[in-house]
Write an enzyme that holds these catalytic residues in place. Sequence first.
Site, PDB file in Angstrom:
ATOM      1  N   ASP A 187      44.358  49.177  31.710  1.00 18.96           N
ATOM      2  CA  ASP A 187      44.666  48.768  33.077  1.00 18.96           C
ATOM      3  C   ASP A 187      45.280  49.961  33.810  1.00 18.96           C
ATOM      4  O   ASP A 187      45.656  50.959  33.190  1.00 18.96           O
ATOM      5  CB  ASP A 187      45.643  47.591  33.035  1.00 18.96           C
ATOM      6  CG  ASP A 187      45.998  47.072  34.415  1.00 18.96           C
ATOM      7  OD1 ASP A 187      45.113  47.017  35.278  1.00 18.96           O
ATOM      8  OD2 ASP A 187      47.178  46.744  34.627  1.00 18.96           O
ATOM      9  N   ASP A 236      45.087  41.036  32.198  1.00 15.92           N
ATOM     10  CA  ASP A 236      44.688  41.823  31.034  1.00 15.92           C
ATOM     11  C   ASP A 236      44.705  40.995  29.751  1.00 15.92           C
ATOM     12  O   ASP A 236      44.313  41.494  28.697  1.00 15.92           O
ATOM     13  CB  ASP A 236      45.630  43.019  30.856  1.00 15.92           C
ATOM     14  CG  ASP A 236      45.617  43.936  32.065  1.00 15.92           C
ATOM     15  OD1 ASP A 236      44.522  44.339  32.480  1.00 15.92           O
ATOM     16  OD2 ASP A 236      46.702  44.227  32.598  1.00 15.92           O
ATOM     17  N   ASP A 265      49.383  45.442  31.356  1.00 12.86           N
ATOM     18  CA  ASP A 265      50.686  44.797  31.496  1.00 12.86           C
ATOM     19  C   ASP A 265      50.620  43.540  32.333  1.00 12.86           C
ATOM     20  O   ASP A 265      51.637  42.905  32.570  1.00 12.86           O
ATOM     21  CB  ASP A 265      51.701  45.760  32.133  1.00 12.86           C
ATOM     22  CG  ASP A 265      51.494  45.913  33.628  1.00 12.86           C
ATOM     23  OD1 ASP A 265      50.329  45.873  34.068  1.00 12.86           O
ATOM     24  OD2 ASP A 265      52.494  46.061  34.350  1.00 12.86           O
TER      25      ASP A 265
END
Length: 740
Positions: free
Chosen positions: A338, A652, A648
Amino acid sequence: MTLPAEDVRAAVGSAHHELPAHEVLLLLETHPERGLSTEEARRRREVVGRNTLPRIGRRGPWLRFLLQFHHPLIYVLLAAAAATLALGDVVDSGVILAVVLVNAVIGFVQESRAERALDALMAMVRTETTVLRDGRRHRISSDDLVPGDVVVVEAGDKVPADLRLVTVHELEIDESALTGESLAVAKSPVELPAGTVLGDRANMAWSGSLATRGRGRGVVVATGGDTEMGHINRLVGEAHVLETPLTRKIGRFSRVLTVVVLGLAAVTFLLGTVRGEPPADMLTAAVALAVGAIPEGLPAVVTITLAIGVARMARRRAIIRRLPAVETLGSTTVICTDKTGTLTANAMTVTAVVAGGRAYALTGTGYGAEGRVLLGGEPADPATDAALRECLVAGALCNDSRLTDREGTREVVGDPTEAGLLVSAEKAGLDPAALRAALPRVDAIPFDSDRRWMATLHADGNGRVVAYVKGAVERLLDMAVDELRADGSTGPVDVDAVHRVTGQLSGRALRVLAMGRVELPPGTTGLPAELLAGRVTLLGVQGMLDPPRPEALTAVAACREAGIHVVMITGDHAGTARAVAGQFGLGDGGAGGEVPVVTGAELADLPAAELPEVARRTAVFARVDPEQKLRLVETLQEQDHVVAMTGDGVNDAPPCAGPTSGWPWAGAAPRWPRRPPTWSSPTTTSPPSRPPSRRGGASSTTSASSSPSCCRPASGRAWSSSSRWSWPRRCRCCRRRSSG
């Protein structure tokens, strides 16, 4: 108003962002000022259930312990123990069972420790929310919300369910955990076209997001498992967990060895019996042969070896939930990451200030005051530069946010962009609290999305009255009459220079805000907008962005040097993703030297047959949703890559549940609907930057003529210099790496 049960369920499934607000209210049979009645809310709660995520089943302690025995070699050892016990050999049976039990206890204890640590990380705190019922405001638990409830959202509130906004007043919401967008999103109640992607649905407020500015009202359109958070929860539950390379190898070895050992034992028993030996003696001999041939210490040795790796990772402040995850991380060929909060700090940071015709650079990352203001590489002194000082003072005073210290960590109360302005003032040696005390606020004009600026009025008690303004560069240029120079004098505004500077900063993916000042007559106590038009002194501009984590830059460089391909998959805008990817050196520059970016809309229109090739050659994906993240990870796995996923945010969670290894950064875990099955979770804000060890160092390009004849990719194709493969692969037999 009583809505039939089937109509309640149908209303929840509608595309609410496409409908005008009044139609959504009619659909849910509620009122924007009175809300639902208490009785109707109770009835609807009986229909749709409480506003909580469905609990995905997890293994209890007994099941976790019993699964430690789920191994072919362990089955053979248990059978051997039973046979020796039946023959009266209690000592041999006890030794075998002791080995099996020690192995099980080691694995169970390690997993239990990780489970307890993750339970602490994943604890979700119940929130209270303000709701309209029976025409009055009530504070209730968010668990009690139902579709049709009218919720009041104000700055600092966590959105308790999926809302269709009905009215807003300068409402901005941080949706980074769900969409990956680094900036708070300005909200509007206006209906949107069909097909608008989730990240662009400005008339919706998603469960779990955080209001950073303004206020608004919204009608609950989805609760619990029907929310976007609940959708992600289902994706996580449906994700197929792949075996790790180590478990595949051990499983294959165990099956082959078990068949061979049992075959030899059976042959030994039959041959001895045929030769006239007593069956009991031959059974004892066969069991002894089986027990002797089976490496009963293998499970224990593997477990202990992995436990040592877990201990080493723990010293690097990481949590390993499943022991094989340690080995998996060492076999990784692709890392999908990410952007917001993982590669970047998820903290808006001012990195450039242009004031008085001078360009200043600011060091430091995040909301800590560590850093300096530099001019030409040397520390700048605001005391000798009036334009710089006033530009920073304007950012600190024309500001509704605060920074608080909590357990050694600075947290933002308010808008992250405004927090960045406070930090930039601190880096120049200015104290925002002291500035507020010296120039108390008297009045303010709040930020307006149409006006695109805000202003605050201050008086120092000695007769000085001043207004500070901040906002879009174009709007302040329209209001400006002059600009402040470094020596404190004023002069005409150089519009072309301002546009040139703004373009340069925007080209570096910085968000640019202009600062202005208006000196007002003593005794002024009100701040009408008309008082500022054509009277603003332009002080300068501040450029900010969500900066890369220094440790992430090091980690990505180390992984690439080790032959691991790094892919960024983010929900943020393509332009922002491209700029960050350039800072990390991800992807090859395309036309014009820009990093190629594939968006979620392009993925949605992509034929399934073309997806593997796009996934293979693309290093940056932007504006993707959680399902697309999971789809990309699965596509890479189908190409025989060992894929690790890190992030985070809630968005995700599904891809982290599917890869051979997934790990979220700390601080984000409580936002996840469920922990991934194989999880290495750093408990600091930085990734473990040491790359997995590779024999032979970084990958090298090997042509067909120089490769051993055995070297073939897992798909069975021979290596060649003309091959389209550009990512490191492993030969199945000699284990050499090549990118041919």
